[in-house]
Design a protein around this motif. Structure first.
Motif, PDB file in Angstrom:
ATOM      1  N   GLU A 149       0.845  -1.186   0.000  1.00 25.32           N
ATOM      2  CA  GLU A 149       0.000   0.000   0.000  1.00 25.32           C
ATOM      3  C   GLU A 149       0.881   1.237   0.000  1.00 25.32           C
ATOM      4  OE1 GLU A 149      -3.463   2.109   2.792  1.00 25.32           O
ATOM      5  OE2 GLU A 149      -2.672   0.117   3.282  1.00 25.32           O
ATOM      6  N   LYS A 183      -6.825  -1.711  -5.215  1.00 26.30           N
ATOM      7  CA  LYS A 183      -7.728  -0.700  -4.678  1.00 26.30           C
ATOM      8  C   LYS A 183      -7.079   0.662  -4.797  1.00 26.30           C
ATOM      9  CE  LYS A 183     -10.380   0.463  -0.494  1.00 26.30           C
ATOM     10  NZ  LYS A 183     -10.711   0.033   0.896  1.00 26.30           N
ATOM     11  N   TYR A 185      -7.479   4.429  -3.632  1.00 25.51           N
ATOM     12  CA  TYR A 185      -8.154   5.379  -2.754  1.00 25.51           C
ATOM     13  C   TYR A 185      -8.375   6.724  -3.441  1.00 25.51           C
ATOM     14  CZ  TYR A 185      -7.467   2.393   1.357  1.00 25.51           C
ATOM     15  OH  TYR A 185      -7.510   1.357   2.256  1.00 25.51           O
ATOM     16  N   SER A 186      -7.547   7.042  -4.427  1.00 22.93           N
ATOM     17  CA  SER A 186      -7.611   8.356  -5.065  1.00 22.93           C
ATOM     18  C   SER A 186      -8.567   8.413  -6.247  1.00 22.93           C
ATOM     19  CB  SER A 186      -6.205   8.769  -5.535  1.00 22.93           C
ATOM     20  OG  SER A 186      -5.286   8.736  -4.467  1.00 22.93           O
ATOM     21  N   SER A 191     -14.833   9.621   0.475  1.00 20.04           N
ATOM     22  CA  SER A 191     -14.731   8.271   1.013  1.00 20.04           C
ATOM     23  C   SER A 191     -15.649   8.133   2.219  1.00 20.04           C
ATOM     24  CB  SER A 191     -13.288   7.944   1.420  1.00 20.04           C
ATOM     25  OG  SER A 191     -12.437   7.921   0.298  1.00 20.04           O
ATOM     26  N   THR A 251      -8.580  11.230  -0.326  1.00 17.66           N
ATOM     27  CA  THR A 251      -8.026  10.579  -1.512  1.00 17.66           C
ATOM     28  C   THR A 251      -6.802   9.732  -1.173  1.00 17.66           C
ATOM     29  OG1 THR A 251      -6.706  12.553  -1.988  1.00 17.66           O
ATOM     30  CG2 THR A 251      -8.858  12.382  -3.066  1.00 17.66           C
ATOM     31  N   LYS A 253      -4.828   7.216   2.311  1.00 16.65           N
ATOM     32  CA  LYS A 253      -4.993   6.575   3.605  1.00 16.65           C
ATOM     33  C   LYS A 253      -4.764   7.566   4.750  1.00 16.65           C
ATOM     34  CE  LYS A 253      -5.918   2.887   5.944  1.00 16.65           C
ATOM     35  NZ  LYS A 253      -5.088   1.680   5.844  1.00 16.65           N
ATOM     36  N   ILE A 256      -7.946   9.348   5.534  1.00 14.08           N
ATOM     37  CA  ILE A 256      -8.897   8.439   6.178  1.00 14.08           C
ATOM     38  C   ILE A 256      -8.556   8.270   7.655  1.00 14.08           C
ATOM     39  CG2 ILE A 256      -9.706   6.041   6.242  1.00 14.08           C
ATOM     40  CD1 ILE A 256      -9.468   5.991   3.213  1.00 14.08           C
TER      41      ILE A 256
END
Length: 302
Positions: A149, A183, A185-186, A191, A251, A253, A256
Motif C-alpha cells: 500500500e 484498490k 483510494y484516489s 470516502s 483521496t 490513507k 482516512i
C-alpha cells in the motif's frame, strides 16, 4: 642451406603481405574518417534531439492530457524511436548498408527467440502500456495491490513503483497489477469512514445514537444524497457495540486515518459531556466463594 633460404623467402613474403594489408586498412580508415566523424555527429544530434522531443511531447503536445502516466510513456517511446533512427542513419553514413540489412534480416529470428525467452518481461511491457492509458491508476494515486500500500511514484514499461507509508519504495511488476485486483483510494474524492465503538448496558440507546450522530455531524458536513449511518451491531461481553459511517473528502490513507481520529475524539468529548460510559473488559475475582478449611494435626508420642 637451400631450405633455410626458402624459409627466409616465405617469411619476408608473409611480412610484405601483412604490411600491405595494414597499409590498406590505414588508407581505408583515412578515407572513411570523415564519414566516421559525421556519423558520430549525426548520432549525437539524434541523441539530444530525442531528449528535447520527449520533453516537448510531454509538456506541449500532451499539455491538456491530465493523466501523467500517458505523458511519461509516450515521451519515453518517442525518445527510443528517435534514438534508433539516429543509430540506423549513422550506419548508413558509414556505408554499412550490408550490416544494416543483415541486422534487419536477423531481427525476425532473434525477436522470436527473445520473445520466447522473455515472455514475462514482454508481458510486463505490454501491461505497462495498458496501465499508462488506464484512468484507474495514475501517478500520485494511493493504491493497495499485491499486499502493498502506498502512493504511485512511477509507471514505466516494467513495473509500477509505489512509496509506502514508511517512505520505502516498492516496485510491483505491471503484470501483477493487471492480473490482480487493486484498490485505488484516489479514484474518488469522497470516502466513507467507519468507526466502531461500544456503550454500557445501562445506557439509553436512543440517546446514544442521537448524541453520536450529532458529534459526527458537527465536524463532517454531508453533501446531498449522503448521510450519517448508525447501527447497533452486537451485544458484547461488556458493552453494546455499534458502528457509525459518514462521508468526508479523502483521496489517501492519511486523510482516512485523520478522519477516523477526529471522529473518535469528537465522540469521546460528547460522551464525557453526557456521562455516557464506554466500558472496557473487567475481570472480577470473588474469593468469598472459596471456603478454605484449616486442619489441626495432632502428633501423639508413643
Amino acid at each position: 642451406m637451400i631450405s633455410l633460404l626458402i624459409k627466409n623467402f616465405d617469411l619476408s613474403k608473409t611480412f610484405e603481405k601483412v604490411v600491405e594489408k595494414m597499409y590498406g586498412w590505414g588508407e581505408s580508415i583515412i578515407l572513411k574518417l570523415p564519414n566516421f566523424i559525421l556519423a558520430i555527429i549525426v548520432f549525437t544530434i539524434f541523441w539530444y534531439a530525442a531528449k528535447y522531443v520527449s520533453t516537448f511531447i510531454k509538456n506541449v503536445v500532451l499539455k491538456k492530457v491530465s493523466q501523467e502516466s500517458i505523458k511519461v510513456i509516450l515521451g519515453r517511446t518517442s525518445s527510443i524511436i528517435i534514438t534508433l533512427i539516429g543509430f540506423f542513419t549513422a550506419l548508413a553514413i558509414l556505408d554499412l548498408d550490408q550490416v544494416l540489412t543483415s541486422v534487419l534480416a536477423g531481427a525476425g529470428v532473434v525477436g522470436l527467440a527473445v520473445g520466447l525467452a522473455l515472455q514475462g518481461t514482454l508481458h510486463n511491457t505490454f501491461s505497462g502500456f495498458i496501465l499508462s492509458f488506464l484512468p484507474n491508476i495514475q501517478i500520485g494515486d494511493w493504491i493497495v495491490s499485491n499486499g502493498h500500500e502506498g502512493q504511485v511514484t512511477d509507471i514505466n514499461l516494467r513495473n509500477v513503483t509505489i512509496k509506502e507509508a514508511d517512505n520505502n519504495l516498492v516496485a510491483i511488476p505491471n503484470s501483477k497489477i493487471i492480473d490482480a485486483p487493486f484498490k485505488n483510494y484516489s479514484a474518488t474524492k469522497r470516502s466513507r469512514i467507519t468507526i466502531t465503538c461500544g456503550v454500557g448496558y445501562e445506557s439509553n440507546l436512543e440517546d446514544v445514537k442521537k448524541i453520536t450522530i450529532q458529534a459526527i455531524a458537527g465536524i463532517f458536513k454531508q453533501k446531498p444524497q449522503e448521510e450519517i449511518e448508525f447501527f447497533y451491531t452486537a451485544f458484547g461481553d461488556s458493552s453494546i457495540n455499534y458502528m457509525i459511517r459518514f462521508w468526508t473528502d479523502a483521496t489517501g490513507k492519511r486523510e482516512i486515518l485523520e478522519a477516523q481520529s477526529n471522529g473518535i475524539m469528537a465522540i469521546k468529548t460528547a460522551y464525557n459531556s453526557h456521562a455516557i460510559n464506554i466500558p472496557f473488559p473487567i475481570r472480577t475475582l470473588d474469593f468469598g466463594k472459596n471456603k478454605f478449611q484449616s486442619e489441626t494435626i495432632t502428633i501423639q508420642k508413643a
